[in-house]
Design an enzyme around this catalytic site. Sequence first.
Site, PDB file in Angstrom:
ATOM      1  N   ASN A 120      -2.675   1.675  15.995  1.00 49.73           N
ATOM      2  CA  ASN A 120      -3.162   1.312  17.335  1.00 49.73           C
ATOM      3  C   ASN A 120      -3.560   2.607  18.056  1.00 49.73           C
ATOM      4  O   ASN A 120      -3.353   3.702  17.523  1.00 49.73           O
ATOM      5  CB  ASN A 120      -2.110   0.519  18.112  1.00 49.73           C
ATOM      6  CG  ASN A 120      -0.817   1.292  18.259  1.00 49.73           C
ATOM      7  OD1 ASN A 120      -0.784   2.353  18.867  1.00 49.73           O
ATOM      8  ND2 ASN A 120       0.250   0.783  17.662  1.00 49.73           N
ATOM      9  N   ILE A 131       0.820  -1.216   0.000  1.00 52.81           N
ATOM     10  CA  ILE A 131       0.000   0.000   0.000  1.00 52.81           C
ATOM     11  C   ILE A 131       0.856   1.270   0.000  1.00 52.81           C
ATOM     12  O   ILE A 131       0.412   2.314  -0.491  1.00 52.81           O
ATOM     13  CB  ILE A 131      -0.989  -0.016   1.191  1.00 52.81           C
ATOM     14  CG1 ILE A 131      -2.144   0.958   0.967  1.00 52.81           C
ATOM     15  CG2 ILE A 131      -0.295   0.250   2.507  1.00 52.81           C
ATOM     16  CD1 ILE A 131      -3.303   0.792   1.946  1.00 52.81           C
ATOM     17  N   ASP A 180       1.448  -0.565   9.565  1.00 54.92           N
ATOM     18  CA  ASP A 180       1.764   0.668  10.312  1.00 54.92           C
ATOM     19  C   ASP A 180       3.268   0.964  10.231  1.00 54.92           C
ATOM     20  O   ASP A 180       3.681   2.093   9.896  1.00 54.92           O
ATOM     21  CB  ASP A 180       1.312   0.458  11.773  1.00 54.92           C
ATOM     22  CG  ASP A 180       1.252   1.730  12.590  1.00 54.92           C
ATOM     23  OD1 ASP A 180       1.466   2.817  12.024  1.00 54.92           O
ATOM     24  OD2 ASP A 180       0.961   1.626  13.809  1.00 54.92           O
ATOM     25  N   THR A 184      -6.800  -7.427  10.219  1.00 59.26           N
ATOM     26  CA  THR A 184      -6.673  -8.818   9.759  1.00 59.26           C
ATOM     27  C   THR A 184      -5.260  -9.392   9.900  1.00 59.26           C
ATOM     28  O   THR A 184      -5.007 -10.523   9.485  1.00 59.26           O
ATOM     29  CB  THR A 184      -7.130  -8.973   8.292  1.00 59.26           C
ATOM     30  OG1 THR A 184      -6.276  -8.195   7.448  1.00 59.26           O
ATOM     31  CG2 THR A 184      -8.560  -8.534   8.109  1.00 59.26           C
ATOM     32  N   GLY A 185      -4.335  -8.621  10.474  1.00 58.24           N
ATOM     33  CA  GLY A 185      -2.982  -9.118  10.712  1.00 58.24           C
ATOM     34  C   GLY A 185      -2.790  -9.407  12.189  1.00 58.24           C
ATOM     35  O   GLY A 185      -3.388 -10.332  12.746  1.00 58.24           O
ATOM     36  N   GLY A 210       3.718  -4.424  11.141  1.00 55.77           N
ATOM     37  CA  GLY A 210       2.783  -4.613  10.027  1.00 55.77           C
ATOM     38  C   GLY A 210       2.751  -3.421   9.079  1.00 55.77           C
ATOM     39  O   GLY A 210       3.779  -2.791   8.797  1.00 55.77           O
TER      40      GLY A 210
HETATM   41  N1  AR6 Z   1       0.606  -3.130   2.277  1.00 53.84           N
HETATM   42  C1  AR6 Z   1      -0.633  -3.637   2.338  1.00 53.84           C
HETATM   43  N2  AR6 Z   1      -1.058  -4.476   3.306  1.00 53.84           N
HETATM   44  C2  AR6 Z   1      -0.159  -4.829   4.253  1.00 53.84           C
HETATM   45  C3  AR6 Z   1       1.165  -4.356   4.272  1.00 53.84           C
HETATM   46  C4  AR6 Z   1       1.550  -3.463   3.220  1.00 53.84           C
HETATM   47  N3  AR6 Z   1       2.772  -2.942   3.139  1.00 53.84           N
HETATM   48  N4  AR6 Z   1       1.790  -4.884   5.353  1.00 53.84           N
HETATM   49  C5  AR6 Z   1       0.892  -5.679   5.980  1.00 53.84           C
HETATM   50  N5  AR6 Z   1      -0.274  -5.654   5.316  1.00 53.84           N
HETATM   51  P1  AR6 Z   1      -1.512  -5.428  10.494  1.00 53.84           P
HETATM   52  P2  AR6 Z   1      -3.813  -4.994  12.315  1.00 53.84           P
HETATM   53  C6  AR6 Z   1      -1.549  -6.331   5.634  1.00 53.84           C
HETATM   54  O1  AR6 Z   1      -0.938  -6.441  11.412  1.00 53.84           O
HETATM   55  O2  AR6 Z   1      -4.205  -6.430  12.249  1.00 53.84           O
HETATM   56  C7  AR6 Z   1       0.523  -2.809  14.191  1.00 53.84           C
HETATM   57  O3  AR6 Z   1       1.624  -3.092  15.012  1.00 53.84           O
HETATM   58  C8  AR6 Z   1      -1.502  -7.562   6.496  1.00 53.84           C
HETATM   59  O4  AR6 Z   1      -1.229  -8.701   5.711  1.00 53.84           O
HETATM   60  O5  AR6 Z   1      -0.601  -4.428   9.891  1.00 53.84           O
HETATM   61  O6  AR6 Z   1      -4.898  -3.954  12.187  1.00 53.84           O
HETATM   62  C9  AR6 Z   1      -0.276  -1.588  14.679  1.00 53.84           C
HETATM   63  O7  AR6 Z   1       0.562  -0.615  15.295  1.00 53.84           O
HETATM   64  C10 AR6 Z   1      -2.922  -7.586   7.044  1.00 53.84           C
HETATM   65  O8  AR6 Z   1      -3.823  -8.179   6.105  1.00 53.84           O
HETATM   66  O9  AR6 Z   1      -2.692  -4.546  11.249  1.00 53.84           O
HETATM   67  C11 AR6 Z   1      -1.225  -2.214  15.658  1.00 53.84           C
HETATM   68  O10 AR6 Z   1      -0.623  -2.385  16.930  1.00 53.84           O
HETATM   69  C12 AR6 Z   1      -3.279  -6.124   7.167  1.00 53.84           C
HETATM   70  O11 AR6 Z   1      -2.293  -5.415   6.417  1.00 53.84           O
HETATM   71  C13 AR6 Z   1      -1.528  -3.566  15.051  1.00 53.84           C
HETATM   72  O12 AR6 Z   1      -0.388  -3.895  14.245  1.00 53.84           O
HETATM   73  C14 AR6 Z   1      -3.304  -5.587   8.581  1.00 53.84           C
HETATM   74  O13 AR6 Z   1      -2.301  -6.210   9.364  1.00 53.84           O
HETATM   75  C15 AR6 Z   1      -2.733  -3.504  14.147  1.00 53.84           C
HETATM   76  O14 AR6 Z   1      -3.065  -4.797  13.700  1.00 53.84           O
END
Ligand code: AR6
Length: 175
Positions: A26, A13, A36, A120-121, A34
């Site tokens: 968060n 993204i 973020d 979803t991560g 992730g």
């Molecule tokens: N581009 C697109 N999608 C992505 C990318 C990217 N570069 N990287 C990961 N994803 P997550 P959450 C997808 O864990 O579940 C953080 O530490 C990934 O495969 O990033 O909302 C924050 O600070 C998944 O489908 O976010 C919070 O503490 C989706 O992005 C916590 O993680 C979301 O995964 C939030 O958890």
Amino acid sequence: MKTDRIQAAEGDITRLEVNAIVNAANTTLLGGGGVDGAIHRAAGPELLEECRTLGGCPTGGARITRGYRLPAKWVIHTVGPVWHGGKRDEDALLAGCYRNSLALTAQHDIKSVAFPGISTGAYGFPLERAARIAIRQTRESLQAHPDIEKVIFVCFGREARDLYDRLLSHPPQSI
Ligand code: AR6
């Protein structure tokens, strides 16, 4: 409503040429892993500086900053719910992320916005359940905000892409 206002895409993204990207943040808004972490790395330290001025964000809410070194001019930070099995209002909170992010999109006259799969991560929300909520809420919000031209669901991996393509081909009442 024209369904082509909503699209699925696959990839990182942070590289997308859209007006705004949404961050799965968060409640501190001070960065993390992730998507973020990837967004903060790509945007540069000025993003964290601005985030420090915001004082956090409740789960389901959204806040907006500049995009700094990103191709996107804006970052909308939203805080998804941690999945606890579905009994702690997770569905409504996740819908709130999309509704509030799209309300900010419209308020700032942003025409194109890309979402990752919020929650979803690391937060463990089941992918298909999350995708249905994302699509349902986005379709509803786009009716309220006719000036938003494009919403892209950015999928990280083929499985998510196939899922979104399948769900987006369904008529609105059936998902
Ligand atoms: N581009 C697109 N999608 C992505 C990318 C990217 N570069 N990287 C990961 N994803 P997550 P959450 C997808 O864990 O579940 C953080 O530490 C990934 O495969 O990033 O909302 C924050 O600070 C998944 O489908 O976010 C919070 O503490 C989706 O992005 C916590 O993680 C979301 O995964 C939030 O958890």
